[in-house]
Design an enzyme around this catalytic site. Structure first.
Site, PDB file in Angstrom:
ATOM      1  CG  ASP A 116      -0.285  -0.220   2.543  1.00  0.00           C
ATOM      2  OD1 ASP A 116      -0.903  -0.833   3.441  1.00  0.00           O
ATOM      3  OD2 ASP A 116       0.884   0.213   2.715  1.00  0.00           O
ATOM      4  CG  HIS A 131       4.352  -9.934  -0.146  1.00  0.00           C
ATOM      5  ND1 HIS A 131       3.511 -10.200   0.915  1.00  0.00           N
ATOM      6  CD2 HIS A 131       5.273 -10.940  -0.144  1.00  0.00           C
ATOM      7  CE1 HIS A 131       3.904 -11.312   1.499  1.00  0.00           C
ATOM      8  NE2 HIS A 131       4.978 -11.782   0.884  1.00  0.00           N
ATOM      9  CB  CYS A 160      10.922  -4.347 -20.193  1.00  0.00           C
ATOM     10  SG  CYS A 160      12.388  -3.643 -19.428  1.00  0.00           S
ATOM     11  CB  CYS A 163      15.281  -6.357 -21.396  1.00  0.00           C
ATOM     12  SG  CYS A 163      13.880  -7.023 -20.483  1.00  0.00           S
ATOM     13  N   GLY A 200       1.797  -6.502  13.198  1.00  0.00           N
ATOM     14  CA  GLY A 200       0.657  -6.630  12.295  1.00  0.00           C
ATOM     15  C   GLY A 200       0.736  -7.741  11.289  1.00  0.00           C
ATOM     16  CG  ASN A 226      -1.042  -9.589  16.058  1.00  0.00           C
ATOM     17  OD1 ASN A 226      -2.240  -9.360  16.247  1.00  0.00           O
ATOM     18  ND2 ASN A 226      -0.605 -10.306  15.025  1.00  0.00           N
TER      19      ASN A 226
HETATM   20  N1  APR Z   1      -2.352  -3.578  14.892  1.00  0.00           N
HETATM   21  C1  APR Z   1      -1.503  -4.636  14.823  1.00  0.00           C
HETATM   22  N2  APR Z   1      -1.855  -5.843  14.330  1.00  0.00           N
HETATM   23  C2  APR Z   1      -3.119  -5.986  13.902  1.00  0.00           C
HETATM   24  C3  APR Z   1      -4.065  -4.937  13.948  1.00  0.00           C
HETATM   25  C4  APR Z   1      -3.631  -3.698  14.472  1.00  0.00           C
HETATM   26  N3  APR Z   1      -4.469  -2.655  14.549  1.00  0.00           N
HETATM   27  N4  APR Z   1      -5.244  -5.410  13.443  1.00  0.00           N
HETATM   28  C5  APR Z   1      -5.026  -6.700  13.102  1.00  0.00           C
HETATM   29  N5  APR Z   1      -3.760  -7.048  13.378  1.00  0.00           N
HETATM   30  C6  APR Z   1      -3.094  -8.330  13.183  1.00  0.00           C
HETATM   31  C7  APR Z   1      -4.014  -9.536  13.116  1.00  0.00           C
HETATM   32  O1  APR Z   1      -4.224 -10.062  14.425  1.00  0.00           O
HETATM   33  C8  APR Z   1      -3.206 -10.501  12.256  1.00  0.00           C
HETATM   34  O2  APR Z   1      -2.358 -11.318  13.057  1.00  0.00           O
HETATM   35  O3  APR Z   1      -2.479  -8.263  11.913  1.00  0.00           O
HETATM   36  C9  APR Z   1      -2.338  -9.582  11.384  1.00  0.00           C
HETATM   37  C10 APR Z   1      -2.760  -9.537   9.930  1.00  0.00           C
HETATM   38  O4  APR Z   1      -2.516 -10.819   9.395  1.00  0.00           O
HETATM   39  P1  APR Z   1      -2.849 -11.075   7.859  1.00  0.00           P
HETATM   40  O5  APR Z   1      -4.167 -10.500   7.537  1.00  0.00           O
HETATM   41  O6  APR Z   1      -2.586 -12.541   7.604  1.00  0.00           O
HETATM   42  O7  APR Z   1      -1.778 -10.185   7.086  1.00  0.00           O
HETATM   43  P2  APR Z   1      -0.288 -10.544   6.738  1.00  0.00           P
HETATM   44  O8  APR Z   1       0.343 -11.301   7.842  1.00  0.00           O
HETATM   45  O9  APR Z   1       0.358  -9.291   6.311  1.00  0.00           O
HETATM   46  O10 APR Z   1      -0.459 -11.498   5.438  1.00  0.00           O
HETATM   47  C11 APR Z   1       0.721 -11.845   4.753  1.00  0.00           C
HETATM   48  O11 APR Z   1      -0.638 -12.829   3.026  1.00  0.00           O
HETATM   49  O12 APR Z   1      -2.412 -12.754   1.563  1.00  0.00           O
HETATM   50  C12 APR Z   1      -1.064 -12.549   1.704  1.00  0.00           C
HETATM   51  O13 APR Z   1       0.178 -11.144   0.333  1.00  0.00           O
HETATM   52  C13 APR Z   1      -0.716 -11.120   1.400  1.00  0.00           C
HETATM   53  O14 APR Z   1       1.071  -9.795   2.338  1.00  0.00           O
HETATM   54  C14 APR Z   1      -0.031 -10.634   2.656  1.00  0.00           C
HETATM   55  C15 APR Z   1       0.426 -11.929   3.284  1.00  0.00           C
END
Ligand code: APR
Length: 259
Positions: A116, A131, A160, A163, A200, A226
């Site tokens: 993002d 990612h 590209c 290339c 997170g 988290n």
């Molecule tokens: N602050 C901190 N953590 C938070 C908050 C918050 N306000 N809200 C939610 N979380 C936590 C959740 O408890 C969870 O453990 O953030 C985590 C989000 O986990 P996912 O949704 O699985 O995200 P992520 O770990 O980034 O996923 C990894 O999966 O789908 C693919 O490519 C996508 O980059 C992503 C990858």
């Protein structure tokens, strides 16, 4: 909502660990952007919680027919509320706090799984986007990246300029290998680090989730931020069971006072 005393105690413990560490890094996931209005993927309110994990064949389908992939990607039908939330999102206090830790000379680098661009918008400089980034395109042959804005999409799939390889979005698709350049940089940072702030992330997607394990195996320490337990909780030295948008600013304040 004020942080309760047990969270404040864990933040003080995290600060003590950071001060005593030599090379502090961070790994973030979708959770740090939740307070910017972007849904996470797993856990409460997660996109995959609602829709199920997506198939792992996205990249194979792209390779089979890149022109069709681009036509689908550019079709107006494709717009989604999730996509809108990412386009409208602004950095939150958690993003700004990580940028401040970098400017204080505490945080050396930040690996993010998020596409993002919010860490960069918040001012973080040494960001490794494992990612990819939604604002960039990438050549699948030479790996060169380009701003998406203004790239010539008059013929599909786009080529590209360096290339003539096929160009796709920089965002890593399901089933796509992580680009070698960014993966090697992430692994180098993990091999240098003796303390990683992991905020997170559910830590279920590899190779991103392997980075904290590299640090742990080398005797380093993990700080988990988290509100819920994750796959990393069991190996975390400090657990800050709170949101990143509330706890990271408090961590910065404690570090400033002890500076
Ligand atoms: N602050 C901190 N953590 C938070 C908050 C918050 N306000 N809200 C939610 N979380 C936590 C959740 O408890 C969870 O453990 O953030 C985590 C989000 O986990 P996912 O949704 O699985 O995200 P992520 O770990 O980034 O996923 C990894 O999966 O789908 C693919 O490519 C996508 O980059 C992503 C990858």
């Amino acid at each position: 909502m004020p942080l309760d005393e047990s969270v404040r105690a864990s933040i003080r413990e995290a600060a003590r660990l950071i001060i005593s560490s030599k090379y502090v890094t961070a790994l973030t996931g979708a959770g740090v952007s939740v307070e910017s209005g972007i849904r996470p993927f797993r856990g409460p309110g997660g996109l995959w919680t609602e829709r199920g994990e997506p198939p792992m064949d996205g990249y194979r389908r792209f390779e089979e027919d890149p022109k069709r992939h681009w036509e689908e990607m550019l079709s107006p039908v494709r717009e989604s509320r999730f996509g809108d939330s990412i386009r409208e999102a602004k950095p939150n206090a958690g993003h700004y706090s990580l940028a401040e830790l970098e400017s204080m000379g505490i945080l050396r680098s930040l690996v993010t799984q998020n596409i993002d661009n919010l860490h960069i918008e918040a001012g973080s400089k040494n960001v490794l986007e494992i990612h990819g980034n939604r604002l960039k395109l990438r050549c699948v042959r030479c790996g060169e990246r380009f701003p998406r804005e203004g790239f010539d999409l008059s013929t599909l799939p786009p080529r590209c300029p360096s290339c003539s390889g096929i160009v796709k979005e920089d965002v890593v698709m399901f089933g796509e290998p992580i680009p070698r350049d960014v993966l090697e940089s992430c692994q180098t940072e993990a091999s240098r680090s003796d303390c990683m702030i992991v905020a997170g992330t559910s830590a279920v997607v590899y190779p991103a989730a392997s980075l904290p394990l590299i640090i742990k195996e080398r005797g380093g320490a993990i700080i988990e931020i988290n509100p819920l337990a994750s796959d990393l909780s069991r190996i975390s030295y400090v657990i800050i069971r709170a949101s990143s948008g509330e706890s990271l600013p408090a961590l910065v304040e404690v570090l400033k006072k002890s500076g």
